[in-house]
Design a protein around this motif. Structure first.
Motif, PDB file in Angstrom:
ATOM      1  N   THR A  83      18.843  23.291  -3.418  1.00 48.46           N
ATOM      2  CA  THR A  83      20.512  23.325  -3.881  1.00 48.46           C
ATOM      3  C   THR A  83      20.374  23.408  -5.380  1.00 48.46           C
ATOM      4  OG1 THR A  83      22.452  21.716  -3.791  1.00 48.46           O
ATOM      5  CG2 THR A  83      20.377  20.679  -4.193  1.00 48.46           C
ATOM      6  N   LEU A  93      23.048  14.533  -7.409  1.00 45.00           N
ATOM      7  CA  LEU A  93      24.039  14.058  -6.140  1.00 45.00           C
ATOM      8  C   LEU A  93      24.115  15.051  -4.993  1.00 45.00           C
ATOM      9  CD1 LEU A  93      27.059  12.596  -8.317  1.00 45.00           C
ATOM     10  CD2 LEU A  93      25.658  11.467  -6.771  1.00 45.00           C
ATOM     11  N   MET A  94      24.012  16.351  -5.393  1.00 40.18           N
ATOM     12  CA  MET A  94      23.927  17.440  -4.648  1.00 40.18           C
ATOM     13  C   MET A  94      22.610  17.444  -3.839  1.00 40.18           C
ATOM     14  SD  MET A  94      26.638  19.406  -4.963  1.00 40.18           S
ATOM     15  CE  MET A  94      26.012  20.965  -4.172  1.00 40.18           C
ATOM     16  N   GLU A  97      23.164  15.007  -1.160  1.00 40.22           N
ATOM     17  CA  GLU A  97      24.022  15.541   0.004  1.00 40.22           C
ATOM     18  C   GLU A  97      23.142  16.752   0.800  1.00 40.22           C
ATOM     19  OE1 GLU A  97      28.236  16.972  -0.246  1.00 40.22           O
ATOM     20  OE2 GLU A  97      27.071  18.790  -0.728  1.00 40.22           O
ATOM     21  N   CYS A  98      22.114  17.380   0.276  1.00 43.83           N
ATOM     22  CA  CYS A  98      21.242  18.238   0.863  1.00 43.83           C
ATOM     23  C   CYS A  98      20.466  17.656   1.882  1.00 43.83           C
ATOM     24  CB  CYS A  98      20.353  19.074  -0.193  1.00 43.83           C
ATOM     25  SG  CYS A  98      19.372  20.245   0.543  1.00 43.83           S
ATOM     26  N   SER A 100      21.192  14.828   3.180  1.00 46.81           N
ATOM     27  CA  SER A 100      22.198  14.398   4.442  1.00 46.81           C
ATOM     28  C   SER A 100      22.511  15.534   5.241  1.00 46.81           C
ATOM     29  CB  SER A 100      23.419  13.784   3.797  1.00 46.81           C
ATOM     30  OG  SER A 100      24.299  13.565   4.655  1.00 46.81           O
ATOM     31  N   ILE A 101      22.802  16.505   4.832  1.00 48.04           N
ATOM     32  CA  ILE A 101      23.137  17.816   5.774  1.00 48.04           C
ATOM     33  C   ILE A 101      21.798  18.225   6.540  1.00 48.04           C
ATOM     34  CG2 ILE A 101      23.533  20.257   5.586  1.00 48.04           C
ATOM     35  CD1 ILE A 101      25.437  19.554   3.093  1.00 48.04           C
ATOM     36  N   GLU A 103      19.792  16.404   7.781  1.00 47.22           N
ATOM     37  CA  GLU A 103      19.405  15.053   8.544  1.00 47.22           C
ATOM     38  C   GLU A 103      18.328  15.249   9.479  1.00 47.22           C
ATOM     39  OE1 GLU A 103      21.116  11.125  11.075  1.00 47.22           O
ATOM     40  OE2 GLU A 103      22.405  12.633   9.939  1.00 47.22           O
ATOM     41  N   ASP A 134      24.714  10.535   6.229  1.00 47.21           N
ATOM     42  CA  ASP A 134      26.272  11.029   6.054  1.00 47.21           C
ATOM     43  C   ASP A 134      26.856  11.155   4.457  1.00 47.21           C
ATOM     44  OD1 ASP A 134      26.425  11.366   8.765  1.00 47.21           O
ATOM     45  OD2 ASP A 134      26.798   9.203   9.053  1.00 47.21           O
ATOM     46  N   TYR A 135      25.893  11.205   3.598  1.00 49.81           N
ATOM     47  CA  TYR A 135      26.224  10.970   2.453  1.00 49.81           C
ATOM     48  C   TYR A 135      27.038  12.668   1.901  1.00 49.81           C
ATOM     49  CZ  TYR A 135      26.502  11.266  -2.608  1.00 49.81           C
ATOM     50  OH  TYR A 135      27.284  11.349  -4.154  1.00 49.81           O
ATOM     51  N   ILE A 136      28.142  12.452   1.524  1.00 51.94           N
ATOM     52  CA  ILE A 136      28.639  13.813   0.911  1.00 51.94           C
ATOM     53  C   ILE A 136      29.360  13.473  -0.508  1.00 51.94           C
ATOM     54  CG2 ILE A 136      30.521  15.485   1.501  1.00 51.94           C
ATOM     55  CD1 ILE A 136      28.593  15.366   3.803  1.00 51.94           C
ATOM     56  N   MET A 137      28.900  14.483  -1.361  1.00 49.28           N
ATOM     57  CA  MET A 137      29.465  14.365  -2.621  1.00 49.28           C
ATOM     58  C   MET A 137      30.780  14.386  -2.673  1.00 49.28           C
ATOM     59  SD  MET A 137      27.931  16.154  -6.096  1.00 49.28           S
ATOM     60  CE  MET A 137      29.128  17.474  -6.679  1.00 49.28           C
TER      61      MET A 137
END
Length: 166
Positions: A83, A93-94, A97-98, A100-101, A103, A134-137
């Protein structure tokens, strides 16, 4: 032996933080030259990693690199996971999120790469990113409260802005 800059990059902190830890007696270099240059041993790296429990925790090493316009980040343990971000906070933060995506791939990682064997190019350094399912920025860049919380976390963990190496 690792120079102070290389050791800092390996553990995800700054050379200044290591100097402070030396003054406090928290992590004393294995060797200090007559000129004051600090060196750290392989054993100290292992000891630090055990203390921080990064090997078996929900933290993953990410390689950050300052680019002309922001930061690029990749995860050595997760093929194809990368990312970027405009500043170090957004990049952190990205990276969360990466993870989490990715997972499914994260959960398949049985053994993380030995950080001593992660090749780092000039300008690259390691940061440890927590895996949060499930973390989404937030789409609104990120709310000020979340940014303040992250700044506090980075400061507490001594993983704020990268300092110049010795």
């Amino acid at each position: 032996m690792y120079s102070i800059g290389e050791f800092a990059r390996r553990i995800g902190t700054t050379a200044q933080t290591l100097r402070n830890w030396d003054r406090m007696g928290k992590l004393v270099p294995a060797r200090i030259t007559k000129g004051g240059t600090r060196y750290y041993s392989e054993e100290q790296l292992e000891e630090y990693l055990k203390l921080r429990n990064f090997k078996d925790s929900n933290f993953f090493p990410a390689v950050f690199k300052k680019e002309r316009k922001g930061f690029s980040i990749y995860f050595p343990d997760i093929e194809g996971a990368f990312t970027c971000g405009n500043d170090e906070i957004q990049s952190f933060l990205m990276a969360m999120e990466c993870l989490s995506i990715c997972e499914e791939q994260v959960l398949e990682v049985k053994k993380k790469k030995d950080i001593k064997k992660i090749p780092l190019e000039k300008g690259e350094y390691i940061r440890y990113i927590p895996f949060k399912k499930d973390y989404i920025m937030p789409l609104s860049q990120f709310e000020q409260e979340e940014r303040d919380d992250l700044l506090k976390y980075l400061e507490e963990e001594n993983i704020g802005q990268l300092q110049e190496e010795e």
